[in-house]
Design an enzyme around this catalytic site. Structure first.
Site, PDB file in Angstrom:
ATOM      1  N   SER A  30     -13.746-135.722   6.400  1.00  0.00           N
ATOM      2  CA  SER A  30     -13.742-134.915   7.338  1.00  0.00           C
ATOM      3  C   SER A  30     -15.068-134.124   7.758  1.00  0.00           C
ATOM      4  CB  SER A  30     -12.628-133.949   7.541  1.00  0.00           C
ATOM      5  OG  SER A  30     -13.195-132.707   8.797  1.00  0.00           O
TER       6      SER A  30
ATOM      7  N   ARG B 242      -8.444-120.161  13.460  1.00  0.00           N
ATOM      8  CA  ARG B 242      -7.842-121.123  13.016  1.00  0.00           C
ATOM      9  C   ARG B 242      -6.131-121.773  13.587  1.00  0.00           C
ATOM     10  NH1 ARG B 242      -7.531-124.435   8.215  1.00  0.00           N
ATOM     11  NH2 ARG B 242      -5.701-124.369   6.998  1.00  0.00           N
TER      12      ARG B 242
ATOM     13  N   ASP C  62      -7.374-139.592  15.383  1.00  0.00           N
ATOM     14  CA  ASP C  62      -7.722-138.367  14.916  1.00  0.00           C
ATOM     15  C   ASP C  62      -8.929-138.247  16.525  1.00  0.00           C
ATOM     16  OD1 ASP C  62     -10.617-136.404  14.404  1.00  0.00           O
ATOM     17  OD2 ASP C  62     -10.567-138.280  13.012  1.00  0.00           O
TER      18      ASP C  62
ATOM     19  N   HIS D 229      -6.350-135.756  12.957  1.00  0.00           N
ATOM     20  CA  HIS D 229      -8.036-135.646  11.772  1.00  0.00           C
ATOM     21  C   HIS D 229      -6.577-135.662  10.621  1.00  0.00           C
ATOM     22  CE1 HIS D 229     -11.220-134.259  11.039  1.00  0.00           C
ATOM     23  NE2 HIS D 229     -11.753-133.523  10.218  1.00  0.00           N
ATOM     24  N   ASP D 230      -5.669-134.582  10.691  1.00  0.00           N
ATOM     25  CA  ASP D 230      -5.640-134.371   9.081  1.00  0.00           C
ATOM     26  C   ASP D 230      -4.770-135.634   8.457  1.00  0.00           C
ATOM     27  OD1 ASP D 230      -6.093-132.150   9.303  1.00  0.00           O
ATOM     28  OD2 ASP D 230      -3.440-131.012   9.588  1.00  0.00           O
TER      29      ASP D 230
END
Lengths: 595, 595
Positions: B158, B227, B322, B355-356
């Site tokens: 990332s 967040r 992602d 993405h994680d």
């Protein structure tokens, strides 16, 4: 015909009371509400038989102002002016078009900004939480109030599509057709998450004051943030790239501070700020909650059970880059209709505009809806127009030959239910519908051909047959047709078995690879054959699996398929070939069934 | 080997001053900063030659605590403990692993929460706006401070991938290899938009107080919303569906109010709230701004120009789902490396985790990084292990026969640059590298085979050759290889022309469709042939374009291709066939070039 300049002109937004103070409406949440006023606009005129009414349902931030101008000074026309007007796709010379602001909106219909008769103040958070079902109930009361007792069609995009679905399920006899564009039977958790964050931003704004804010000082920052989040989900990543890229708004170089500087930032800021001027924060909370709650599967036990109630002809449209209400969600709906053994038309329009495409693609969505409406209005398939056969299409894909049609027509019993897998522009199905009174459905992978079929009133599903026919139940059809297609498939065995599963009988036609000219070509010349039936070079042929009459028959025997009829054919003549067909026939048609 | 339980144990986060008050560092924004302290952790030991140092760069909300536990009471290990430890993929028995909190973070390194020496108060918004480049400059000063003067590899996921890219460009001689996971050379406008909305939420929070909030009362709601937005972008739509669906948190039925009730809502709320406890709002503004500013193409004129500077062996990894830093963005980077005539390894790992996934896919990402690191550490390709040839693979895809390898090896000049289009598990390239000192590169569509190749030290790009070879310049290679593949392609002509464009000479092998057994089968039996070289039935064959030796030669002549060498072959024997090869040879290998 110039579709862009034919405006409905100046129109007035009217208001009518549909629920009066004495007889309140009980909502899904259990609370009662009265009175309820509805604001609306109409375009065109109802005909004598009252069968030309098209009801349009608007989306989250829309309103009743679909087309034309509310005053001569208006800069912008209504939100779907590209589609609605004299001579346009939804032709106001032909149809009586109605749209109303939904329950709980903030554009004239009773909602959180209305005065609560019990205390003379705006309802704000005292307004009952309402559902899509409540909204549709009010829409029905409204239509009856203005004298509409039947709809040609209910049409809605995005949240309006949810209304259209609910309409078709709850009032199946009230309409002939329903059009559901860029919508879903239930929000995904991702969409719920975005809504929840938007509501959080409003609720966390100190100026929200438990919803009792004033016009002067409201949760503008919170509502602006909610709108910015929403707006990102309405565009596609690609669309944003093409529209903004990483362009800076004014400065040549980075400013090294926290002011908005990329164009996309200033655009979103502008969207957030201008939204605050025209929309109410409490309404935003309620409407997004109604969307989050919408879940037809939950409400009716299953999506299939929900769609069992529908009688309307159904057109479902999605957009390839819509990641809010995705094509997959539309396919789920299509599958649920098909699981009820009902026909449905579906098109996934290729577009870079994301969810907003339902406002921005008049050139594809327009003909699709216009053709579907027209074919519904005429209550039967359009008059056959031999000119409509597009021989360029046919030759290009080398899939169809007319002789096929004639023999297939001969084979099929009148009144049968027929699925044409790879139906092209729908001519075979059209002929079967006209000449054999067949109940026809098609599957086609090309968008332009799908639109042609739907415009002819042929229900067709936009999909690649290579992905299987999962959605169809066993033996749903009397006949499945695979005409000049088997040899072009990546997985011919899989598709053939699927078609044998969903249809009682299957009609297959293909070029015979063991035709004598082919054999001689390979035997004597040592080359991949090029013949009238196999007209391609090895390196550019769409035919990627070669089979002979003998191959096909061995294959049928191996997988337990009975051959009921066999028609070995000359090239373009329907005269059959009797002796040694595997040698003498350049192509063949079979009628087969699973043992 | 049990990779999960081998922990580095208790580790201490240390801090070192890398810029002292007397000699400030000038940042990209033009402002000076001093002093700068850096917090860091290390695992394993540096070897005598100092060539075993692996530097890990963390992501937005990460810190220096990569592996192990900071105290015996810690409930969770470091953020990449699955990957880093004794015997794990990044093996601390072998490598000296270092990670530091980046400049402007809030986990020990100097940042907006640090005390501004000029007034004794926290910097807050007086901290200079810093860039990825500034962060990497501080990282280099830090490494030199602790005695590291060369890296085996820099690795980052990332935002850490941005650091790794910047490292490889700015300090090309400082490292042997660079690994860039789930990253990008520049944020898309959509990603900038999400960052901008998050910053807006913080800046709009009344408790933000121009950044001068206290620990007791800060912009918690704004930071929580930021967040929550971020978190949605870290998951995929599918992942969210699988994890939460539309499940309600506690109630059986809808509550008809605005409290969070769907599981996904309460999850995001929890993420937002717990983030506020461990992260600083000002830091969030600065770090997201540094990401928004990151744009290698802008900074160096073009992405190609940026990557021209890189000397490190490069591994780029993306994840299929992602949508924040998309596979397409990784492909853009791969193409920019290739445009410089440099080799690169790329794998797009199939994963539902969005993405994680860079934190959640140790079973695929682990071997990939571990194998790449090991092959880099050994400074050459791994020792050849004949056992590694997976004959099941070979037979399954029926693409490769060993005899091919031997003849292809014969044809290729020592020291050549070779591209194998469809390189499988990389054995041919491995042999050419070992025996011919060739500079080799591969393209392969299957993820498992890509990982095998990369683990052997073969640079391979994970892609489908059917999509073309656009990224390669004309005549980049001495040889292109298309071994037993041409007949399985959908567009053989296109791929063949592409290969002829990028390579000076092309080696093609294919089964000869005019082999006498094939001819006789069709001539006499009237069936699609099944032979040892064409072992499939018509309905399940991966061979979808049939060509003979004569077909191929006519085709070459037609498109202006010169045949330099022709080897008609028996099935499994390398002995060539002289007379009438189109009749007698079941397969053939050609060496050709564009005229």
């Amino acid at each position: 015909m110039n579709r862009q300049n034919n405006s409905v002109g100046i129109v007035e937004t009217k208001t009518v009371r549909v629920v009066d103070a004495q007889s309140p409406l009980t909502l899904d949440c259990g609370r009662e509400l009265s009175p309820i006023d509805v604001s609306y606009e109409t375009y065109g005129r109802m005909n004598e038989s009252g069968d030309n009414v098209v009801y349009i349902c608007h989306a989250l931030t829309g309103n009743a102002h679909v087309a034309g101008y509310n005053s001569p000074d208006d800069k912008k026309p209504g939100w779907w002016d590209d589609f609605v007007g004299p001579g346009k796709y939804i032709d106001t010379d032909k149809y009586f078009v109605v749209c109303s602001n939904f329950l709980g909106g903030c554009s004239g219909t009773t909602g959180p900004t209305s005065i609560n008769p019990s205390n003379g103040e705006p309802y704000a958070l005292n307004f009952p939480v309402y559902t899509i079902g409540d909204m549709v109930r009010v829409q029905k009361l409204f239509l009856e109030k203005i004298g509409v007792n039947h709809l040609l069609a209910v049409i809605g995009g995005s949240m309006g599509g949810m209304h259209a679905l609910k309409w078709a399920i709850e009032y199946p006899d009230f309409m002939d057709a329903a059009v559901v564009v860029a919508s879903t039977s239930r929000l995904s958790p991702q969409a719920i998450a975005f809504d929840a964050v938007g509501r959080n931003a409003i609720l966390a704004d100190r100026d929200f004051q438990d919803g009792k804010y004033t016009n002067d000082k409201g949760p503008e920052r919170g509502l602006g943030i909610a709108r910015m989040i929403g707006h990102i989900t309405y565009l596609s990543e690609k669309g944003m790239r093409e529209k903004f890229g990483r362009e800076l708004r004014t400065a040549q170089d980075y400013t090294y501070d926290f002011n908005p500087e990329f164009s996309v930032e200033t655009y979103l800021n502008h969207q957030g700020q201008s939204f605050v001027e025209r929309f109410d924060a409490n309404c935003y909370l309620y409407i997004t909650k109604a969307m989050d709650y919408f879940d037809l599967g939950r409400e009716y036990g299953s999506l299939e059970a929900a769609f069992k109630k529908i009688k309307a002809k159904l057109l479902i449209v999605s957009f390839s880059s819509d990641w809010l209400f995705t094509p997959e969600q539309s396919v789920d709906m299509v599958n649920a209709v098909v699981a009820n053994n009902k026909s449905v038309s579906y098109c996934n329009i290729e577009s870079p505009y994301g969810h907003d495409a339902f406002l921005l693609e008049p050139d594809t969505l327009g003909p699709l809806i216009g053709g579907f409406l027209a074919s519904s209005f005429e209550s039967h398939v359009s008059p056959f127009d031999p000119e409509s056969i597009d021989y360029a299409d046919l030759q290009e894909s080398a899939k169809r030959v007319r002789v096929d049609y004639e023999i297939i027509e001969d084979v099929i019993e009148p009144g049968s239910r027929v699925l044409d897998a790879g139906c092209g522009n729908g001519d075979l199905l059209y002929r079967l519908s006209r000449d054999k009174n067949a109940s026809v459905e098609g599957i086609e992978v090309r968008q332009d051909l799908v639109i042609k079929c739907i415009s002819k009133g042929i229900p067709v599903i936009h999909k690649d047959i290579e992905n299987g026919l999962d959605c169809y139940r066993d033996k749903s059809f009397d006949y499945g047709v695979l005409s000049q297609t088997v040899q072009t498939l990546k997985e011919p065995e899989y598709v053939f078995r699927e078609l044998l599963r969903v249809a009682k009988r299957v009609i297959v036609s293909f070029p015979n690879f063991a035709y004598w000219k082919v054999r001689l070509s390979l035997m004597l010349k040592g080359q991949a054959p090029v013949t009238p039936e196999l007209p391609f070079e090895w390196y550019n042929s769409p035919n990627i699996h070669f089979l002979s009459i003998k191959d096909f028959e061995q294959f049928c025997s191996k997988i337990g398929v009975v051959i009921e009829k066999k028609v070995p054919l000359r090239g373009s003549s329907p005269s059959t070939i009797k002796p040694a067909p595997n040698f003498f026939a350049p192509q063949a048609i079979y009628l087969v069934r699973k043992d």
